[in-house]
Design a protein around this motif. Structure first.
Motif, mmCIF file in Angstrom:
data_model
loop_
_atom_site.group_PDB
_atom_site.id
_atom_site.type_symbol
_atom_site.label_atom_id
_atom_site.label_comp_id
_atom_site.label_asym_id
_atom_site.label_seq_id
_atom_site.Cartn_x
_atom_site.Cartn_y
_atom_site.Cartn_z
ATOM 1 N N SER A 6 1.013 -1.425 -0.107
ATOM 2 C CA SER A 6 -0.577 -0.036 0.084
ATOM 3 C C SER A 6 0.904 0.563 0.327
ATOM 4 O O SER A 6 0.082 2.314 -0.589
ATOM 5 N N GLN A 7 1.916 1.602 0.903
ATOM 6 C CA GLN A 7 3.143 2.491 0.750
ATOM 7 C C GLN A 7 3.390 2.692 -0.936
ATOM 8 O O GLN A 7 3.760 4.023 -1.355
ATOM 9 N N PHE A 27 2.201 1.910 -3.764
ATOM 10 C CA PHE A 27 0.736 2.657 -4.904
ATOM 11 C C PHE A 27 0.313 3.179 -4.429
ATOM 12 O O PHE A 27 -1.427 2.787 -4.524
ATOM 13 N N LYS A 28 0.602 4.041 -3.122
ATOM 14 C CA LYS A 28 -0.620 4.822 -3.192
ATOM 15 C C LYS A 28 -0.803 6.248 -4.211
ATOM 16 O O LYS A 28 0.540 6.417 -5.044
#
Length: 59
Positions: free
Chosen positions: A55-56, A58-59
């Protein structure tokens, strides 16, 4: 699962998506193993350093 998938990832849009994903992965220090942009979806396999979460990146 979506009921309908629109086939919009073709031509210049496909090329732009490929370039953007490559750029994001380079910036985050990830390695793209497989990248296939199909007309209605994207297949991506990448090696992400353990110090990052998915998640970090591909924010």
């Amino acid at each position: 699962m979506q009921k309908y998938r629109l086939r919009i990832l073709t031509g210049s849009i496909q090329e732009a998506y490929e370039a953007a994903i490559q750029l994001i992965c380079e910036f985050a220090g990830c390695e793209v193993v497989v990248l296939k942009v199909q007309p209605n979806h994207v297949d991506l396999v990448s090696m992400i350093p353990s110090k990052f979460g998915i998640s970090q990146v591909f924010k």
